[in-house]
Write an enzyme that holds these catalytic residues in place. Structure first.
Site, PDB file in Angstrom:
ATOM      1  N   GLN A 129       0.844  -1.194   0.000  1.00  0.00           N
ATOM      2  CA  GLN A 129       0.000   0.000   0.000  1.00  0.00           C
ATOM      3  C   GLN A 129       0.884   1.251   0.000  1.00  0.00           C
ATOM      4  O   GLN A 129       1.611   1.509   0.965  1.00  0.00           O
ATOM      5  CB  GLN A 129      -0.934   0.035   1.212  1.00  0.00           C
ATOM      6  N   TYR A 134      -6.164  10.945   3.677  1.00  0.00           N
ATOM      7  CA  TYR A 134      -4.774  11.227   3.338  1.00  0.00           C
ATOM      8  C   TYR A 134      -4.699  12.016   2.019  1.00  0.00           C
ATOM      9  O   TYR A 134      -5.709  12.535   1.550  1.00  0.00           O
ATOM     10  CB  TYR A 134      -3.961   9.930   3.345  1.00  0.00           C
ATOM     11  N   GLY A 138      -9.950  -7.166   8.595  1.00  0.00           N
ATOM     12  CA  GLY A 138      -8.802  -6.476   9.169  1.00  0.00           C
ATOM     13  C   GLY A 138      -8.435  -6.994  10.538  1.00  0.00           C
ATOM     14  O   GLY A 138      -7.468  -7.749  10.712  1.00  0.00           O
TER      15      GLY A 138
END
Ligand SMILES: Cc1cc2nc3c(=O)[nH]c(=O)nc-3n(C[C@H](O)[C@H](O)[C@H](O)COP(=O)(O)O)c2cc1C
Length: 380
Positions: free
Chosen positions: A97, A184, A331
């Site tokens: 990522q 972000y 996750g």
């Protein structure tokens, strides 16, 4: 009919099942580089159809948290090589990522104590970085006020993504996931309440909002191939100081079509509805996300769809069976269950994850979760 355990061809990569491990920052890189311990952690989880690494900063400027393994120095590339070699040796598949945090950083992390960069010079309220406080102690600190990138400077940031993608190939990854979610840098261009620019990246038009993202995709795609790119997006997201906006659907459908036309491998959405970091009173809705995923199918029929966030085995089975998604991510379940695929396959119970050790460093809560042990039969 596909189910969780059906194989899938992801843009030429043969994956054995439809379960993926989503990116999970674990702060286990003491020198901002992956180690053998990091390699062990991922290898324990390599029966996932696909692993997406934790966010990996593409540059010092793109870093918002100490101890994240980056992908911009030779030592960092070598650290990731340990990981990919080990994951591949047991038959796993792994994307990295690529992460630029934009304004969610702190002067103590930036070169020469400079300001973080963004689309804007407005600070991210309530979004924390992980840097040094005024006494030099490392911990969570409020994000610093950023400076807005000059128009001409944006090509340099695009170039940093290209270099990081090149580094990712050298490090042995099967592809890259652009972290365009969770407030972000990409989100800071996509969101009209954050992006207050007046140049060609202005958020006043959908075209302007998408420009930075598409420039990065085009440049990275030219370097490593569009089929090696995934992108993480959080339509209706609120984590990372991102206000909701009215024309979310129009913006993200246009983005989905533009990306689908380019032939990228996948869209990856995090449903933030039930996530523990989601600000109270601002929960997005899973229904709106599902509607958007269905629209993406029609405008980008060849692009795979990944979804995670509060996923259960039953929900994943239903969404895959109905063709809404192709891959389901787990996750926190992956933090605590290295053998998650086997547990789902056999309907074995799941270990609970210990939130206290998510970011603490060290082996505890990282590489010490055991696989399921089938109870020994009772002796007669
Ligand atoms: C400890 C932790 C670290 C995370 N780090 C990242 C990250 O680096 N990049 C990212 O895109 N998402 C990150 N996330 C979000 C996860 O990828 C995932 O979307 C989230 O955990 C929701 O899925 P779950 O409900 O199955 O846990 C993180 C989540 C947790 C709990």
């Amino acid at each position: 009919m596909n189910n969780l355990f059906s194989p899938i061809n992801l843009s030429g990569l043969e994956l054995p099942n439809r379960i993926f491990m989503p990116p999970l920052t674990r702060s286990r890189g003491p020198n901002d580089a992956a180690t053998e311990q990091v390699a062990l952690y991922y290898t324990q989880r390599a029966t996932a159809g696909l692993i997406v690494s934790e966010g990996s900063p593409i540059s010092q400027e793109g870093q918002g948290y100490f101890y994240n393994p980056g992908i911009f120095t030779p030592e960092q590339i070598a650290g990731w090589r340990l990981v990919t070699d080990s994951v591949h040796s047991v038959g796993g598949h792994m994307f990295v990522q690529l992460w630029h945090v934009g304004r969610i950083s702190h002067t103590s992390i930036q070169a020469n104590g400079g300001a973080p960069v963004s689309s804007t010079d407005k600070a991210a309220d309530n979004a924390m970085a992980f840097g040094r406080d005024d006494n030099g102690n490392i911990g969570f600190v409020p994000s610093s006020k950023p400076r807005a990138l000059e128009t001409e400077e944006i090509a340099r940031v695009v170039g940093d993504f290209v270099q990081a993608a090149r580094n990712a190939m050298e490090a042995g990854f099967d592809g890259v996931e652009l972290h365009a979610a969770n407030g972000y840098l990409f989100d800071q261009f996509l969101n009209p309440f954050i992006n207050d620019r007046t140049d060609r990246y202005s958020a006043k038009t959908v075209e302007g909002r998408l420009r930075f993202t598409l420039e990065v995709v085009d440049a990275v795609g030219a370097e490593i191939g569009m089929n090696r790119i995934g992108i993480r997006l959080t339509p209706y997201g609120v984590i990372g100081s991102v206000p909701m906006f009215d024309d979310t659907e129009e913006t993200f459908v246009a983005l989905g079509k533009a990306l689908g036309d380019r032939g990228i491998a996948y869209f990856h959405v995090m449903d933030q509805t039930g996530f523990f970091n989601t600000p109270e009173g601002q929960k997005p809705t899973s229904d709106a996300i599902k509607e958007l995923l269905i629209k993406w199918r029609s405008v980008a029929p060849n692009t795979a769809i990944f979804l995670d966030g509060g996923m259960t085995k039953a929900k994943a089975e239903e969404l895959i069976l109905n063709g809404v998604i192709d891959m389901a991510g787990f996750g926190q379940a992956y933090i605590a269950n290295p053998d998650l695929v086997a547990r789902f396959r056999n309907n074995w119970p799941l270990n609970p994850a210990d939130r206290a050790t998510y970011y603490t460093g060290g082996a505890k809560g990282y590489i010490d979760y055991s696989p399921y042990r089938v109870p020994a039969p009772a002796h007669a």
